[in-house]
Scaffold this motif. Structure first.
Motif: not given
Length: 161
Positions: A22-50
């Motif tokens: 789950x730490x790796x997933x949070x790191x991946x989420x932060x990279x998506x945020x830092x890279x201004x990734x599309x909302x759907x990409x962030x949703x997919x990782x956030x859903x997996x975290x949850x």
């Protein structure tokens, strides 16, 4: 040579593997945020975290904590862990009910990650060592946790169909 303790393939190792994943997933989420990734990409990782955190918390609450509570006799420590789970579940519910483009979505995921870091630190430094020093059969407990985790993951998959 690594200073990490040898893996015992027991309940503590199983739960800590979840922490690492789950730490790796949070790191991946932060990279998506830092890279201004599309909302759907962030949703997919956030859903997996949850999902990962929900299943992890449930197997700890149903199986691990009650057995550790009985074996180590440290109610305040385990009470605190359960309260931390309740707070994490509240954040998970908030995130799950939001759209990734909503205000504070990223902040909630970030705060959940920070909160989980704190919780993991306490488990690693306090709960896990006490469990390992107890008379618990942590290998058998790992099998029980693993089986329940598979059941819960299957329920998640079925609910998403």
């Amino acid at each position: 040579m690594s200073k990490a303790p040898a893996k015992k393939h027991d309940a503590v190792d199983l739960l800590d593997a979840d922490h690492i994943a789950v730490k790796k997933l949070f790191t991946a989420y932060k990279k998506l945020c830092d890279g201004n990734a599309p909302a759907e990409d962030k949703r997919e990782v956030a859903d997996q975290i949850c999902q990962e955190l929900t299943v992890h918390a449930q197997i700890e609450e149903e199986i691990f904590y009650p057995q550790v509570r009985a074996a180590v006799n440290d109610d305040p420590l385990l009470d605190e862990a359960e309260v931390e789970h309740a707070t994490a579940k509240d954040l998970i519910a908030q995130i799950s009910g939001m759209d990734p483009e909503d205000d504070l979505y990223d902040a909630r995921v970030t705060v959940l990650g920070e909160y989980i870091d704190h919780h993991v630190k306490e488990e690693r430094e306090e709960i896990f060592p006490k469990a390992r020093k107890s008379e618990l059969d942590l290998v058998a407990l790992a099998e029980e946790l693993s089986q329940r985790k598979m059941e819960l993951m299957d329920e998640f998959k079925t609910a998403q169909v």
